[in-house]
Structures are given as structure tokens and as C-alpha cells.
Design an enzyme around this catalytic site. Structure first.
Site, PDB file in Angstrom:
ATOM      1  N   LYS B  36      44.715  27.447  38.164  1.00  0.00           N
ATOM      2  CA  LYS B  36      44.870  28.462  39.227  1.00  0.00           C
ATOM      3  C   LYS B  36      44.336  27.887  40.544  1.00  0.00           C
ATOM      4  CE  LYS B  36      43.945  33.370  40.129  1.00  0.00           C
ATOM      5  NZ  LYS B  36      43.322  34.618  39.648  1.00  0.00           N
ATOM      6  N   SER B 110      46.093  38.711  39.395  1.00  0.00           N
ATOM      7  CA  SER B 110      46.393  37.768  40.445  1.00  0.00           C
ATOM      8  C   SER B 110      46.810  36.379  39.941  1.00  0.00           C
ATOM      9  CB  SER B 110      45.175  37.620  41.360  1.00  0.00           C
ATOM     10  OG  SER B 110      44.093  37.056  40.661  1.00  0.00           O
ATOM     11  N   SER B 134      42.975  39.963  36.129  1.00  0.00           N
ATOM     12  CA  SER B 134      43.915  38.968  36.657  1.00  0.00           C
ATOM     13  C   SER B 134      44.451  37.990  35.632  1.00  0.00           C
ATOM     14  CB  SER B 134      43.256  38.175  37.785  1.00  0.00           C
ATOM     15  OG  SER B 134      43.120  38.996  38.910  1.00  0.00           O
TER      16      SER B 134
END
Lengths: 94, 416
Positions: B36, B110, B134
Site C-alpha cells: 500500500k 482505503s 480499510s
């Protein structure tokens, strides 16, 4: 609590953000809607309840006070566009 | 790498593509790992989906990256995400990932790029991050496994923080075996992270009694039915349990704490030492305000504003400190449930992945409500796993297994 332009501008100043007039209006509405919904936590009885600042108990892990290798000056300055050979350059302080 | 570029052109799952393999041997030899964007990789642009970190190339590796590099993994790129993790659809950013099952739908957020990449690639594990859901949310929307660990189990050193008391680095994969492999490599105490824990994971994975969270069944009825059918087939008997405080106050409690913490974390982005900058003009306040105003997206500004407010003198007791007390009650509510049950179960998300055109119509509060099922375990720092268990109209749905602190193996083994 009164949500008005004055409060929004004070918060923006503390947060170092500049807002346009339409943004101020939008934040006034967002603050009213969101804080109204969030305010319901006030009805929870939290007498004698301690705050949780972490979800589990965090113990202090103190390290020995010894000199260790750390970032070199060059590495620390590597990502800055505003620098001299050994310093960060910043905006005026006074 | 060419294939990856082709996939990325179609789905926007990566902000940066790379190809790093430091060793040809080790426990993760030849396993592809995506990371990420908010997790730092040395010399690779790492900007947490934000324009304010444009051009920032860390001079160090996050601890998790150091560990997977040592085991021979191939790091393939930085996955797209909501700016600093602020969102449930990965749309609050400049590079918006698309759902592999339907490009007109969101990936969830997210960690949307991580979930999209996981669904699209083989022999791959995504290192993602969850603050309030997320990992579970995008994993459910994209039909992959999403594991969020006990808070403190995996070092956060090198993570671009959202909310320090909530952030957890976790994993996504197409199967549990790969999650277990990578977890064994990246877990463990790290002196560089002051919230890292020294406790060992509990080995017992046996499950005697489970409960479905009653309030979580108030979702899309088709999702509810698939979840209950799955639970019945897998576990036979189950109880229903009510978590009234979590259900009623969790959302407000979470957002107040998350925004308060994020507003302090984002104070460091000011256009001086790294990331985007402007011509040095005016005094400190003027310069910092100009940079922050120009480069933060709208949702980040909203959260900074609300978080700053919640910490301001005069409001701090009623919002931030009150929320921290409510958090204690929520943790206690789960702890009590785990005295009786080994695992708690709920759907991961109340709906299937919405279309981009549907979320355009939502106001901020509507969007925050999507997190209602995932914020409980995240606030309490409990290990949880989103398991892909079926589809509605060809869109995946996820079931969430939640365990007590340090019972990560029990959660993972029961996701098989």
C-alpha cells in the site's frame, strides 16, 4: 454549541488551512451535520470509566541511552527542495 | 512487468510499479508482494495517495519491507488508496482503482488498489493497512481474503500514519496459506515502534462456540441470508449476540478519535523537509498554510478541520476525551463476549460494491456510515478476517470473523 463562520475560521487557522468563501459555507454545514450526529456519544454514561488511548495495554519500552547509527545528514536532506549543503531552508520565522 | 502495466492501465491499482528482489532465497522466494502506498519502501516514491507527498522517496525501508526483502519476496509496486487512508471507496485520491468484477464499481477503501491487485494477480500477497476497516472493506468488495491483525502485532515503523492508536498493517491474498506465510515473516516485536507488542500469539485454534452479531444482520437481506447459510453449514450451531454500545456509538467514537489523531499526524506536512513545496515566501504560518491548502484533497481538509476542532480547548472533553472513554466501554463489550464465544461473526460490509455514479450522490456522513460493521473490531484492536463467501449479481460479498486479542491464528484457520 454555535457553529458559525468565526468558529470555522478559527479552526482553519489552527489547522494552517486557507478557506474560500464557498468552502467556509460548506464546512459550516458539514460541521453542523457531522457534529450533530457525533454528539450522541454525550448520552453514554462514562462515570468512573478511564479513557483508552490504545486498544490494548501498551507498556513503555525504554531503550538504553546509547549512541547508535542514525540518518546521515545527506539522507535527512535528500527529499527537500529547500536546503543548503547542510541545512533545511525554511520561511521567515520573524 | 509489462503485464502489470497493462493490468494497471485498465484498473489503476498501482501508483508506482517496481521490481525489487534483494535475494533469490528465503521463505518468500519468488512471491510477488504489492505494498500500500502509505508504507515506505527505500528509494521508491511513497506518497500515501497524496499530492502533498509527490516526489517523496524514503531513505529507509519500513520494518515489514525489510523483513519480506530478507526472505526473497519480489516487491512489485505501491498500490493506490484514499489519500492517507481517508475513505471507504478509494476515490479520495488522484489515481482511483476500479473493481475487477465490474469497472463501473468501486474497490472499497482505503486499501482499494491492494484488493483490486489481489483479485487480478496470482502468486501475490498485498501488504495493506487498516485504521477503521480499510482492509476488510475492499477485500469484501473485491472477493479476496483480508486479514487485519491484533493491534501492535505487526510493526508500524515506516507507515505513514493515519491514527496511531488505530493503524494496523495487514494482508490480503487469494488464499489463507499465503497470508500465513507472510504473517510469519512480518509479525513480531520491533523496538522502532513504541506500540509494538512482545506477547506471542495464542496457538489454540479450536472453536467451541460462535456468535453472530445481531445488529450486523440489519444489512442487504441477500447478504444476510448468504452469511447465515454459510455460518450454519460451517459451524452448525450458533448464538446471536447483541453489542449495543458498539452498534450505537461506535461510528461517532471512531471518527472523533481517528480525526483527532489524523489532524495531529498531518501537521508535519508543510512543504519544507520532503514532498511538495512552493516558493519560500511569507512567514512560517503563511507558507505552511499555502502548501497545505494547495496539496491536501477535500476529504483530508475535512478530517483535519474536524479533528482539530475535537482537540481544541473547550471542546476536547466533550469530544476527544469522551470518545476515548466510550472506546473503553466498546473494548469491554467485546471482551465480555469473548468470555463466552471463541469467534464473533458478521457480514464485512452492509452492501455489495457501489457504482461510482451512486457514491457521487452521498454526503460525508452517508459515506462514514458504510464503515459501521468494520469500525468495532478496529477500535478494539481485535484480529479479524474478511472471507469471500459468495456473490450477488456477480459481485463478491464478504463474511467477517473476529477473534479476541492475540487469537489471530484462530481467526485465520477458521477462514479456510
Amino acid at each position: 454549541m454555535k457553529i458559525n463562520k468565526e468558529l470555522i475560521l478559527q479552526v482553519a487557522k489552527n489547522a494552517r488551512l486557507e478557506l474560500t468563501e464557498p468552502e467556509i459555507k460548506e464546512f459550516e454545514k458539514d460541521f453542523k451535520d457531522i457534529l450533530d450526529a457525533f454528539s450522541k456519544i454525550s448520552e453514554v454514561d462514562t462515570k468512573n470509566i478511564k479513557e483508552s488511548f490504545h486498544p490494548i495495554e501498551i507498556k513503555n519500552h525504554l531503550r538504553k541511552d546509547e549512541i547508535k547509527e542514525s540518518l546521515s545528514q545527506e539522507d535527512a536532506l535528500k527529499n527537500s527542495k529547500h536546503r543548503t549543503d547542510i541545512y533545511f531552508k525554511g520561511p521567515k520565522a520573524i | 512487468m509489462k503485464d502489470l502495466q497493462k493490468i494497471n492501465k485498465e484498473y489503476n491499482c498501482f501508483n508506482t510499479i517496481c521490481n525489487i528482489q534483494e535475494k533469490k532465497t528465503g521463505k518468500l522466494k519468488d512471491l510477488k508482494i504489492s505494498v500500500k502506498d502509505c508504507i515506505c519502501i527505500k528509494d521508491i516514491e511513497s506518497r500515501a495517495g497524496s499530492k502533498i507527498l509527490e516526489g517523496y522517496k524514503p531513505v529507509f525501508d519500513a520494518t515489514v519491507i525489510e523483513k519480506v526483502k530478507k526472505e526473497g519476496a519480489i516487491i512489485i509496486g505501491k498500490t493506490s488508496q484514499d489519500e492517507f487512508g481517508f475513505g471507504s471507496f478509494s476515490t479520495n485520491t488522484y489515481n482511483i482503482p476500479k473493481n475487477p468484477y465490474d469497472k463501473t464499481r468501486v474497490c472499497g477503501g482505503s486499501s482499494g488498489g491492494a484488493a483490486s491487485a489481489t483479485a487480478l494477480l496470482d502468486n501475490h500477497v498485498a501488504i495493506a493497512e487498516s485504521t477503521g476497516g480499510s482492509i476488510a472493506c475492499p477485500a469484501a468488495f473485491c472477493g479476496v481474503y483480508g486479514y487485519t491483525p491484533t493491534y501492535g502485532l505487526i510493526s508500524r515503523y515506516g507507515l505513514i500514519d493515519y491514527g496511531n492508536s488505530l493503524d494496523k498493517i495487514g494482508l490480503m491474498a487469494k488464499n489463507i496459506k499465503d497470508i500465513k506465510r507472510v504473517l510469519e515473516t512480518i509479525k513480531g516485536y520491533d523496538e522502532k515502534d513504541s506500540t509494538s507488542i512482545k506477547d506471542n500469539l495464542k496457538k489454540d485454534t479450536k472453536v467451541k462456540k460462535i456468535a453472530v452479531i445481531k445488529e450486523s444482520l440489519n444489512v442487504n437481506p441477500e447478504i444476510r441470508d448468504i452469511v447465515l447459510k454459510y455460518v450454519k453449514e460451517k459451524y452448525g450451531e450458533y448464538d446471536e449476540i447483541s453489542l449495543p454500545i458498539t452498534n450505537k456509538y461506535g461510528l461517532a467514537c471512531y471518527y472523533i478519535i481517528a480525526m483527532a489523531e489524523s489532524s495531529t499526524n498531518l501537521a508535519k506536512f508543510c512543504g519544507m523537509r520532503y514532498g511538495a513545496s512552493l516558493e519560500l515566501k511569507g512567514n512560517f504560518d503563511e507558507y505552511f498554510s499555502k502548501v497545505r491548502t494547495k496539496y491536501f484533497e477535500k476529504e483530508s481538509k475535512r478530517r483535519i478541520m474536524l479533528g482539530t476542532f475535537a482537540r481544541m480547548a473547550g471542546y476536547r472533553d466533550a469530544y476527544y476525551l469522551k470518545a476515548a472513554k466510550v472506546r473503553t466501554l466498546i473494548i469491554n463489550e467485546y471482551k465480555k463476549a469473548f468470555k463466552k464465544y471463541d469467534l464473533l461473526i458478521s457480514p464485512s460490509m452492509p452492501v455489495i460494491a457501489p457504482k461510482f455514479s451512486e457514491i457521487d450522490k452521498l454526503n460525508p456522513l452517508d459515506v462514514y456510515m458504510f464503515d459501521n460493521l468494520t469500525i468495532g473490531p478496529n477500535l478494539a484492536g481485535l484480529p479479524h478476517l474478511s472471507v469471500p463467501i459468495g456473490k450477488i449479481k456477480n459481485m463478491p460479498i464478504g463474511l467477517m470473523i473476529i477473534g479476541d486479542h492475540l487469537n489471530d491464528y484462530k481467526v485465520i484457520e477458521n477462514g479456510m
